[in-house]
Design an enzyme around this catalytic site. Structure first.
Site, short mmCIF file in Angstrom:
data_model
loop_
_atom_site.label_atom_id
_atom_site.label_comp_id
_atom_site.label_asym_id
_atom_site.label_seq_id
_atom_site.Cartn_x
_atom_site.Cartn_y
_atom_site.Cartn_z
N THR A 44 80.53 70.79 33.59
CA THR A 44 79.39 70.45 34.44
C THR A 44 79.86 70.03 35.83
OG1 THR A 44 78.27 69.63 32.47
CG2 THR A 44 77.29 69.08 34.57
N THR A 45 80.92 69.23 35.89
CA THR A 45 81.45 68.79 37.18
C THR A 45 81.98 69.95 38.00
OG1 THR A 45 82.06 66.71 36.11
CG2 THR A 45 83.01 67.11 38.28
N TYR A 107 67.92 72.27 27.08
CA TYR A 107 66.56 72.72 27.37
C TYR A 107 65.78 73.15 26.13
CZ TYR A 107 62.56 74.70 29.77
OH TYR A 107 61.28 74.94 30.20
N TYR A 133 80.61 68.77 22.78
CA TYR A 133 80.25 67.95 23.95
C TYR A 133 78.80 67.49 23.79
CZ TYR A 133 79.47 66.84 28.95
OH TYR A 133 79.16 66.24 30.15
N ARG A 138 71.72 64.93 29.86
CA ARG A 138 71.52 66.22 30.53
C ARG A 138 70.86 67.26 29.62
NH1 ARG A 138 74.06 67.80 35.43
NH2 ARG A 138 75.35 66.18 36.36
N LYS A 161 83.68 65.35 22.93
CA LYS A 161 83.48 64.56 24.15
C LYS A 161 82.12 63.90 24.01
CE LYS A 161 82.65 64.91 29.14
NZ LYS A 161 82.51 65.82 30.31
N ILE A 203 87.39 62.53 29.27
CA ILE A 203 87.18 63.65 30.18
C ILE A 203 86.40 63.04 31.34
CG2 ILE A 203 86.13 65.90 30.56
CD1 ILE A 203 86.68 66.55 27.63
#
Length: 294
Positions: A44-45, A107, A133, A138, A161, A203
């Protein structure tokens, strides 16, 4: 393998929006020199939501090449479509990554049974180790401890994560999984306590800015020195918070730009540059840590 400080690396971009590969190489060299234990490419980053498949794979390919086996590289490989996640994983398996970071589908809000089916299908389709993850802030969907335990029994699913920031959740998962399953914090603000409660690493977004501190913090915890771990974390705690005042990676990119490590703070739309007040706040923190260029 997946222990210690893994940086959730930003993807540097030119003002025209194209990936800045020379800057990427500088960042990788910076992290290796600073003692970062591993790199997560295009999570994402790294702006995975706005990089098309071919570009996503190419950034990972170049990262693996630039790292040159000095430290492990984990690739962001998640999608809210199981078929897309498998396709992306298959493409990146060919470039020599050491692991995949695969996010809970976002989503479409799958049930726990849907998550089990999703991650099982991904793990069945590759020989590369998979790290789950969970980031409900999010994705909206939240993978429960029992689901993690069920997936941990798959030979190719090696860790998680966890970005819930909930230390009780860590304890629940620890109680349900065997000692070989790896727990990585995905929440910088609570990562120190996560490590002190038996987590294996992080992370980290903050590691983009202060990689040595995060690596040292992780190593202290792995060595059983929890006092040292907390001592290292305390002065950077304000950074953990400040970097997330705007959507990630807006402020990490601004910080790296001001530090002179990237030539542009450019982001892919719909991300935009930070508000002036937040720019100034980050710059003040960088001055406090003697990180501001000039």
């Amino acid at each position: 393998m997946f222990k210690g400080s893994y940086v959730a690396l930003i993807t540097p971009m030119h003002d025209n929006g194209k990936v800045d590969y020379p800057a990427l190489e500088r960042l990788i060299e910076f992290h290796i020199d600073q003692g970062t234990h591993g790199i997560v490419a295009v999570g994402t980053t790294g702006e995975s939501p706005t990089l098309p498949f071919d570009e996503h794979v190419e950034v990972v390919r170049q990262t693996v090449k630039m790292v040159d086996k000095k430290i492990p590289v984990m690739a962001g490989a998640g999608a809210n479509s199981t078929a897309e996640a498998i396709f992306l994983s298959e493409q990146m398996a060919q470039v020599g990554v050491d692991g995949f970071l695969s996010v809970v589908p976002y989503y479409n809000k799958p049930k726990q049974a849907g998550m089990v089916a999703h991650f099982t299908a991904i793990a069945d389709a590759t020989d590369v180790p998979v790290v789950l993850y969970n980031v409900p802030g999010r994705t909206v969907a939240d993978m429960q401890a029992g689901t993690v335990a069920e997936l941990s029994r798959h030979k190719n699913i090696v860790g998680i994560k966890d970005a819930t920031g909930d230390i009780d959740r860590l304890k629940q998962m620890q109680a349900l999984t065997d000692e070989n399953f790896v727990f990585l914090s995905g929440d910088d603000a609570t990562s120190c306590e996560f490590l002190c409660q038996g987590g294996h690493g992080v992370i980290s977004v903050t590691a983009n800015i202060v990689p040595k501190a995060i690596a040292d913090m992780c190593q202290a915890a792995l060595d059983g020195d929890h006092l040292r771990c907390r001592e290292i974390d305390k002065p950077i705690n304000e950074l953990h918070t400040a970097l997330f005042v705007e959507p990630n990676p807006v402020l990490p990119k601004w910080a790296l730009y001001k530090m002179g490590l990237i030539e542009s703070p450019n982001l892919r739309l719909p991300m935009v540059l930070p508000e002036l007040a937040n720019q100034k706040h980050i710059e003040q923190l960088l001055k406090q840590h003697a990180l501001l260029k000039g």
